[in-house]
Scaffold this motif. Structure first.
Motif, mmCIF file in Angstrom:
data_model
loop_
_atom_site.group_PDB
_atom_site.id
_atom_site.type_symbol
_atom_site.label_atom_id
_atom_site.label_comp_id
_atom_site.label_asym_id
_atom_site.label_seq_id
_atom_site.Cartn_x
_atom_site.Cartn_y
_atom_site.Cartn_z
ATOM 1 N N ALA A 363 1.442 -10.051 -1.275
ATOM 2 C CA ALA A 363 0.755 -9.605 0.292
ATOM 3 C C ALA A 363 0.239 -8.412 0.279
ATOM 4 O O ALA A 363 -0.704 -8.576 0.938
ATOM 5 C CB ALA A 363 2.158 -9.640 0.942
ATOM 6 N N PRO A 364 0.647 -7.260 -0.548
ATOM 7 C CA PRO A 364 -0.248 -5.958 0.037
ATOM 8 C C PRO A 364 -1.595 -5.708 -0.702
ATOM 9 O O PRO A 364 -2.233 -5.728 -0.026
ATOM 10 C CB PRO A 364 0.404 -4.916 -1.138
ATOM 11 N N SER A 365 -2.248 -6.772 -1.749
ATOM 12 C CA SER A 365 -3.283 -7.179 -1.733
ATOM 13 C C SER A 365 -3.999 -7.784 -1.079
ATOM 14 O O SER A 365 -5.072 -7.794 -0.610
ATOM 15 C CB SER A 365 -3.539 -7.552 -3.197
ATOM 16 N N ARG A 366 -3.534 -8.987 -0.797
ATOM 17 C CA ARG A 366 -4.295 -9.898 0.312
ATOM 18 C C ARG A 366 -4.958 -8.863 1.652
ATOM 19 O O ARG A 366 -5.724 -9.284 2.525
ATOM 20 C CB ARG A 366 -2.984 -11.170 0.928
ATOM 21 N N TYR A 367 -3.439 -8.656 2.704
ATOM 22 C CA TYR A 367 -4.207 -7.275 3.735
ATOM 23 C C TYR A 367 -4.158 -6.730 3.453
ATOM 24 O O TYR A 367 -4.449 -5.922 4.441
ATOM 25 C CB TYR A 367 -2.457 -7.911 4.531
ATOM 26 N N GLY A 368 -4.864 -6.196 2.225
ATOM 27 C CA GLY A 368 -5.591 -5.260 1.973
ATOM 28 C C GLY A 368 -7.152 -5.777 1.969
ATOM 29 O O GLY A 368 -8.402 -4.702 1.642
ATOM 30 N N LEU A 369 -7.250 -6.603 1.668
ATOM 31 C CA LEU A 369 -9.141 -7.070 1.612
ATOM 32 C C LEU A 369 -9.492 -7.001 3.719
ATOM 33 O O LEU A 369 -8.797 -7.561 4.145
ATOM 34 C CB LEU A 369 -8.913 -8.966 1.482
ATOM 35 N N LYS A 370 -11.089 -7.079 3.121
ATOM 36 C CA LYS A 370 -11.117 -7.414 4.180
ATOM 37 C C LYS A 370 -11.337 -8.269 5.403
ATOM 38 O O LYS A 370 -10.975 -8.948 5.918
ATOM 39 C CB LYS A 370 -12.690 -6.701 4.496
ATOM 40 N N ASP A 390 -8.225 -2.581 -0.080
ATOM 41 C CA ASP A 390 -8.062 -0.840 0.061
ATOM 42 C C ASP A 390 -5.972 -0.971 -0.276
ATOM 43 O O ASP A 390 -5.608 -1.620 0.931
ATOM 44 C CB ASP A 390 -8.341 -0.871 1.583
ATOM 45 N N GLU A 391 -4.971 -0.192 -0.823
ATOM 46 C CA GLU A 391 -4.630 -0.192 -1.362
ATOM 47 C C GLU A 391 -3.129 -0.177 -0.241
ATOM 48 O O GLU A 391 -2.203 -0.514 0.203
ATOM 49 C CB GLU A 391 -3.915 -0.309 -2.563
ATOM 50 N N ALA A 392 -3.908 1.283 0.022
ATOM 51 C CA ALA A 392 -3.025 1.725 0.951
ATOM 52 C C ALA A 392 -3.003 1.377 2.534
ATOM 53 O O ALA A 392 -1.430 0.604 3.159
ATOM 54 C CB ALA A 392 -3.699 3.173 0.792
ATOM 55 N N LEU A 393 -4.235 0.434 2.992
ATOM 56 C CA LEU A 393 -4.103 -0.276 4.326
ATOM 57 C C LEU A 393 -3.256 -1.580 4.042
ATOM 58 O O LEU A 393 -2.335 -1.972 5.152
ATOM 59 C CB LEU A 393 -5.715 -0.846 3.919
ATOM 60 N N GLY A 394 -3.205 -2.259 2.531
ATOM 61 C CA GLY A 394 -2.475 -3.311 1.730
ATOM 62 C C GLY A 394 -1.118 -3.472 2.052
ATOM 63 O O GLY A 394 -0.293 -3.871 2.638
ATOM 64 N N LEU A 395 -0.530 -1.698 1.446
ATOM 65 C CA LEU A 395 0.626 -1.239 1.518
ATOM 66 C C LEU A 395 1.664 -1.631 3.382
ATOM 67 O O LEU A 395 2.596 -1.653 3.449
ATOM 68 C CB LEU A 395 0.797 -0.580 0.597
ATOM 69 N N ARG A 396 0.263 -0.403 4.301
ATOM 70 C CA ARG A 396 0.914 -0.528 5.174
ATOM 71 C C ARG A 396 1.973 -1.557 5.988
ATOM 72 O O ARG A 396 2.184 -2.056 6.958
ATOM 73 C CB ARG A 396 -0.195 0.514 5.957
ATOM 74 N N ARG A 397 0.284 -2.683 5.779
ATOM 75 C CA ARG A 397 0.800 -4.293 6.600
ATOM 76 C C ARG A 397 2.393 -4.681 5.745
ATOM 77 O O ARG A 397 2.691 -5.067 6.508
ATOM 78 C CB ARG A 397 -1.144 -5.097 6.551
ATOM 79 N N ALA A 398 1.912 -4.643 4.678
ATOM 80 C CA ALA A 398 2.935 -5.639 4.040
ATOM 81 C C ALA A 398 4.623 -4.607 4.476
ATOM 82 O O ALA A 398 4.816 -5.831 4.583
ATOM 83 C CB ALA A 398 2.774 -5.518 2.665
ATOM 84 N N LEU A 554 14.323 1.285 13.760
ATOM 85 C CA LEU A 554 13.612 1.223 12.805
ATOM 86 C C LEU A 554 12.296 1.295 12.826
ATOM 87 O O LEU A 554 12.226 0.577 13.271
ATOM 88 C CB LEU A 554 14.015 0.363 11.479
ATOM 89 N N SER A 555 11.574 2.078 11.825
ATOM 90 C CA SER A 555 10.184 1.738 11.856
ATOM 91 C C SER A 555 9.448 1.863 10.360
ATOM 92 O O SER A 555 10.048 2.258 9.318
ATOM 93 C CB SER A 555 9.653 3.203 12.755
ATOM 94 N N SER A 556 8.570 0.968 9.791
ATOM 95 C CA SER A 556 7.565 0.689 8.929
ATOM 96 C C SER A 556 6.814 1.937 8.795
ATOM 97 O O SER A 556 6.964 2.104 6.998
ATOM 98 C CB SER A 556 6.780 -0.811 8.944
ATOM 99 N N GLU A 557 6.175 2.816 9.672
ATOM 100 C CA GLU A 557 5.263 4.710 8.988
ATOM 101 C C GLU A 557 6.503 5.078 10.115
ATOM 102 O O GLU A 557 6.985 4.943 11.050
ATOM 103 C CB GLU A 557 4.583 4.475 9.395
#
Length: 576
Positions: A363-370, A390-398, A554-557
């Motif tokens: 999932a982190p890599s899937r959702y880091g794709l445009k 985008d590794e950072a974006l993918g992790l944030r979304r995951a 709780l928050s993801s970020e």
């Protein structure tokens, strides 16, 4: 009764109790299913273990059952309810164990039958259920049955256990029909020196069984009983939609511009005859004490047909691949959540939520794709020549997706490493790849190796602590050091600690048994209530306002501004 009981609903108390789990389950003196409520499968969090990549106990570079046993305290601390183990049976490993040579024997690369029984007892002692993979569509070509078939003449009882047919053409030089293999090329291999061919919808070393043969049906009922008598709590059924083929094995229609198209529909998939098999298996499971379950891996279309597998007299649940393939879009997620719950409700079954597994891009890599595109489908991995996420974006979304997924009513699956935010190994070179999908297509399909890389446990250790040595059956990228368990243990804001808190709160608030009530939240934002929690996820890029006076559990970020929810972030709020 949940596996863990919590005495308070505050975040601090819930997390504390999740780390000091209350067990009270004695070691089993005889093989038996794990104790627990009869409805456990309707709300459990089930953790998928891919044994060859989870933990290596002997240092040979291959994960094993001893490695799994050594990490049970970690899984207990994480707070999962059940384990699902991918195949560990005797196999030549042409398809990572999904080519089974003996369904009753643990392959020596993973240990022994005694090692499995130890794993089962220790998991049960910690209150965790254990589900094992069952691979009924095909065997290995090294299975005794197939070897006997090759040594027997056409029309023999030995060949009748598999799908043998005469080839077309004057001398049988052409395949019996135009069916393609899921792994590329034709789904038929010719028996040397003969006109006959055998069917393999996957690799040529995975011949399809003939499920119209009573001997095949009787054998698999005995395989079920073998593992049930040892105490397993259920089975994940591989390729559940593929066992029965259409009568006469008709050609697959050729769609304009795409010869041999149709990975989900066709005369080899989702035939109504499969349901008679699962009704008979349901009766077998009912013979044993405790709730034993079956889970269908069934890629079907239209998705309404998935409900056929989870009627009350068949399986208990089916993987929700529609959810896994959903684009990063609030409207798309709302639609798939609503439709999934509506469909399962028609047959009284629980909904499952799946975001990654051993066949799909993490999932982190899937959702880091445009564009998610084909990368949500099995085998369509990300390689060095593919656009990189985008590794950072993918992790944030995951991380945000985990908070959405684990707040939904029903049963949720976590693929090993998801709790670490582990990305795909997207730059693995072809020389290391072992997936038959990659090999049979000469690399045209990247394959699934990228999501199967051994886990990192210790950042500074050889093999990142996967085993006592430096060997790993697939190479680990250097980036895995920052995702290692020991790095995340001491970081309050790590993905691992986020998952522990999520699971603690999920149990404390009984979210798996809850009821979803949507709240209007505007474009790009999803919000719903489940019991006394409100869940809000912002799938847009701009910050959104939180309800006034919200108490954030709780928050993801981190939330930089009070009352504001940044983009690609989720929160759980305490309802007043």
């Amino acid at each position: 009764m949940f596996r863990r009981k919590f005495l308070a609903t505050s975040l601090a108390t819930a997390v504390a109790l999740s780390l000091t789990a209350l067990h009270g389950n004695a070691w089993a003196t005889t093989p038996q299913a794990a104790p627990g409520d009869e409805d456990w499968a309707r709300h459990s969090v089930i953790y998928q273990i891919y044994p060859r990549s989870f933990a290596d106990g002997d240092g040979n570079g291959m994960g094993d059952l001893a490695g799994v046993v050594s990490r049970l305290p970690y899984l207990d601390k994480l707070g999962v309810d059940a384990l699902w183990l991918s195949p560990f049976y005797k196999s030549p490993q042409a398809d990572a164990g999904y080519d089974v040579a003996d369904y009753r024997v643990v392959d020596s690369m993973f240990g022994s039958n005694a090692d499995f029984e130890r794993l089962l007892k220790e998991a049960h002692a910690r209150g965790m259920k254990v589900i094992v993979d069952l691979v009924p569509n095909h065997t290995s070509d090294e299975h005794a049955w197939f070897q006997a078939a090759l040594k027997s003449p056409p029309g023999s009882p030995e060949r009748a256990r598999y799908v043998f047919r005469d080839g077309q053409g004057e001398n049988g030089e052409l395949p019996p029909n135009n069916w393609p293999s899921v792994f590329g090329k034709a789904a038929w291999d010719r028996v040397p020196g003969e006109k006959q061919w055998y069917l393999h919808l996957f690799d040529s070393k995975q011949p399809d069984l003939n499920w119209d043969n009573p001997q095949v049906r009787a054998e698999f009922e005995q395989v079920l009983r073998f593992w049930l008598e040892r105490g397993v709590d259920g089975f994940r059924v591989d390729v559940a939609h593929g066992l029965i083929k259409a009568k006469g094995l008709p050609d697959l229609p050729v769609e304009e511009g795409r010869e041999n198209a149709g990975a989900l529909v066709g005369p080899m998939w989702d035939q109504d005859g499969v349901h008679e098999i699962y009704r008979s298996w349901n009766k077998v499971l009912a013979e044993y004490p405790g709730k034993r379950i079956m889970v269908a891996e069934a890629w079907v279309t239209p998705r309404e047909r998935l409900t056929h597998y989870i009627r009350s007299d068949e399986m208990d649940q089916a993987f929700n691949f529609e959810y896994l393939m959903t684009q990063w879009n609030a409207g798309a997620f709302k639609e798939v959540i609503d439709s999934s719950m509506a469909l399962t409700a028609t047959v009284g079954a629980p909904t499952t939520w799946v975001t990654s597994n051993h066949d799909t891009v993490r999932a982190p890599s899937r959702y880091g794709l445009k564009e998610l595109g084909k990368h949500a489908l099995p085998g369509n991995g990300i390689g060095p020549a593919t656009a990189q996420p985008d590794e950072a974006l993918g992790l944030r979304r995951a991380r945000a997706l985990a908070m959405l997924t684990l707040a939904l009513p029903g049963s949720t699956y976590i693929y090993q490493g998801e709790e670490l935010g582990l990305p795909e190994h997207t730059t693995m070179e072809g020389q290391y790849r072992q997936d038959p999908m990659f090999l049979r297509t000469q690399g045209e399909e990247v394959g699934r190796d990228g999501c199967r890389v051994p886990l990192p446990w210790k950042a500074g250790a050889p093999s990142f602590g996967f085993g006592p040595g430096d060997k790993t059956w697939l190479p680990q990228p250097e980036s895995y050091a920052r995702y290692a368990v020991d790095r995340q243990e001491g970081a309050a804001d790590s993905t691992l600690n986020l998952y522990r808190q999520i699971l603690a709160l999920r149990h404390a608030h009984a979210l798996g048994n809850g009821k979803l009530q949507w709240i209007d939240a505007g474009k790009d934002v999803l919000a719903f209530d489940n019991g006394d929690l409100r869940v809000v996820i912002n799938m847009g890029e701009q910050a959104a306002a939180l309800p006034a006076g919200s108490q954030v559990l709780l928050s993801s970020e981190a939330l930089p501004e009070p009352g504001q929810l940044p983009g690609n972030t989720a929160v759980w709020l305490k309802r007043s």
